[in-house]
Write a protein that holds these residues in place. Structure first.
Motif, mmCIF file in Angstrom:
data_model
loop_
_atom_site.group_PDB
_atom_site.id
_atom_site.type_symbol
_atom_site.label_atom_id
_atom_site.label_comp_id
_atom_site.label_asym_id
_atom_site.label_seq_id
_atom_site.Cartn_x
_atom_site.Cartn_y
_atom_site.Cartn_z
ATOM 1 N N PHE A 82 -9.749 0.987 -4.541
ATOM 2 C CA PHE A 82 -9.392 2.178 -3.777
ATOM 3 C C PHE A 82 -8.515 3.090 -4.610
ATOM 4 O O PHE A 82 -7.856 2.653 -5.546
ATOM 5 N N ASN A 83 -8.550 4.378 -4.266
ATOM 6 C CA ASN A 83 -7.645 5.348 -4.877
ATOM 7 C C ASN A 83 -7.555 6.573 -3.985
ATOM 8 O O ASN A 83 -8.359 6.763 -3.073
ATOM 9 N N VAL A 84 -6.561 7.370 -4.246
ATOM 10 C CA VAL A 84 -6.369 8.625 -3.521
ATOM 11 C C VAL A 84 -6.545 9.748 -4.517
ATOM 12 O O VAL A 84 -5.885 9.770 -5.553
ATOM 13 N N GLN A 85 -7.458 10.655 -4.204
ATOM 14 C CA GLN A 85 -7.677 11.832 -5.043
ATOM 15 C C GLN A 85 -7.582 13.057 -4.156
ATOM 16 O O GLN A 85 -8.285 13.151 -3.139
ATOM 17 N N LEU A 86 -6.706 13.957 -4.513
ATOM 18 C CA LEU A 86 -6.488 15.191 -3.757
ATOM 19 C C LEU A 86 -6.214 14.900 -2.281
ATOM 20 O O LEU A 86 -6.688 15.591 -1.392
ATOM 21 N N GLY A 87 -5.483 13.821 -2.040
ATOM 22 C CA GLY A 87 -5.095 13.467 -0.680
ATOM 23 C C GLY A 87 -6.146 12.726 0.124
ATOM 24 O O GLY A 87 -5.943 12.422 1.290
ATOM 25 N N ILE A 88 -7.302 12.430 -0.481
ATOM 26 C CA ILE A 88 -8.391 11.748 0.218
ATOM 27 C C ILE A 88 -8.516 10.325 -0.306
ATOM 28 O O ILE A 88 -8.584 10.094 -1.519
ATOM 29 N N GLY B 58 1.841 13.774 -6.570
ATOM 30 C CA GLY B 58 3.219 13.371 -6.692
ATOM 31 C C GLY B 58 3.616 12.293 -5.694
ATOM 32 O O GLY B 58 4.740 11.813 -5.720
ATOM 33 N N SER B 59 2.711 11.912 -4.797
ATOM 34 C CA SER B 59 3.034 10.863 -3.831
ATOM 35 C C SER B 59 2.946 9.503 -4.505
ATOM 36 O O SER B 59 2.247 9.326 -5.482
ATOM 37 N N LEU C 109 0.818 -1.210 0.000
ATOM 38 C CA LEU C 109 0.000 0.000 0.000
ATOM 39 C C LEU C 109 0.855 1.265 0.000
ATOM 40 O O LEU C 109 0.428 2.291 -0.513
ATOM 41 N N SER C 110 2.043 1.179 0.566
ATOM 42 C CA SER C 110 2.952 2.334 0.575
ATOM 43 C C SER C 110 3.451 2.677 -0.813
ATOM 44 O O SER C 110 3.924 3.789 -1.048
ATOM 45 N N ASN C 111 3.348 1.718 -1.724
ATOM 46 C CA ASN C 111 3.882 1.905 -3.068
ATOM 47 C C ASN C 111 2.823 2.067 -4.145
ATOM 48 O O ASN C 111 3.150 2.076 -5.328
ATOM 49 N N THR C 112 1.562 2.171 -3.741
ATOM 50 C CA THR C 112 0.518 2.358 -4.744
ATOM 51 C C THR C 112 -0.530 3.344 -4.245
ATOM 52 O O THR C 112 -0.905 3.318 -3.082
ATOM 53 N N GLY C 113 -0.986 4.196 -5.141
ATOM 54 C CA GLY C 113 -2.015 5.170 -4.805
ATOM 55 C C GLY C 113 -3.392 4.734 -5.222
ATOM 56 O O GLY C 113 -4.393 5.348 -4.854
ATOM 57 N N SER C 114 -3.471 3.649 -5.998
ATOM 58 C CA SER C 114 -4.780 3.124 -6.387
ATOM 59 C C SER C 114 -4.639 1.666 -6.783
ATOM 60 O O SER C 114 -3.576 1.217 -7.200
ATOM 61 N N GLY C 115 -5.726 0.944 -6.626
ATOM 62 C CA GLY C 115 -5.710 -0.464 -6.973
ATOM 63 C C GLY C 115 -6.951 -1.170 -6.476
ATOM 64 O O GLY C 115 -7.956 -0.541 -6.125
ATOM 65 N N ASN C 116 -6.869 -2.481 -6.456
ATOM 66 C CA ASN C 116 -7.963 -3.326 -5.992
ATOM 67 C C ASN C 116 -7.424 -4.317 -4.974
ATOM 68 O O ASN C 116 -6.445 -5.005 -5.250
#
Length: 92
Positions: free
Chosen positions: A77-83, A42-43, A5-12
């Motif tokens: 899951f995904n992260v958009q604008l830090g959320i 950029g994260s 999870l530390s290496n991905t910002g989105s996935g399943n």
């Protein structure tokens, strides 16, 4: 799972449940190319706080559906604008 999870910002996240036990799980990373949107902050992956929230979501699902003993969970899951955004899909 934390390192994934530390290496991905989105996935399943896929979880397979048999007789009240997790028998398999996996994380499929979705690259920014597949999402067709730029990496907005950029994260690289989920922060510790986002991982904690994600883990609590999964625990809450198991608590709410404690009588559900066999099946599969799909949690995109995904992260958009830090959320962190996540949904839960069940298949019995």
């Amino acid at each position: 799972m934390s390192s994934d999870l530390s290496n991905t910002g989105s996935g399943n996240l896929f979880i397979q449940l048999r007789q009240n036990e997790v028998v398999a799980f996996s994380i499929r990373t979705i690259s920014s190319d597949e999402r067709q949107e730029p990496f907005n902050s950029g994260s690289i992956g989920l922060s510790n706080k986002q991982q904690y929230s994600f883990r609590n979501l999964v625990i809450a699902v198991f608590k709410k559906h404690s009588n559900w003993t066999d099946g599969e969970l799909l949690i995109p899951f995904n992260v958009q604008l830090g959320i962190l955004n996540a949904s839960v899909y069940f298949r019995g």
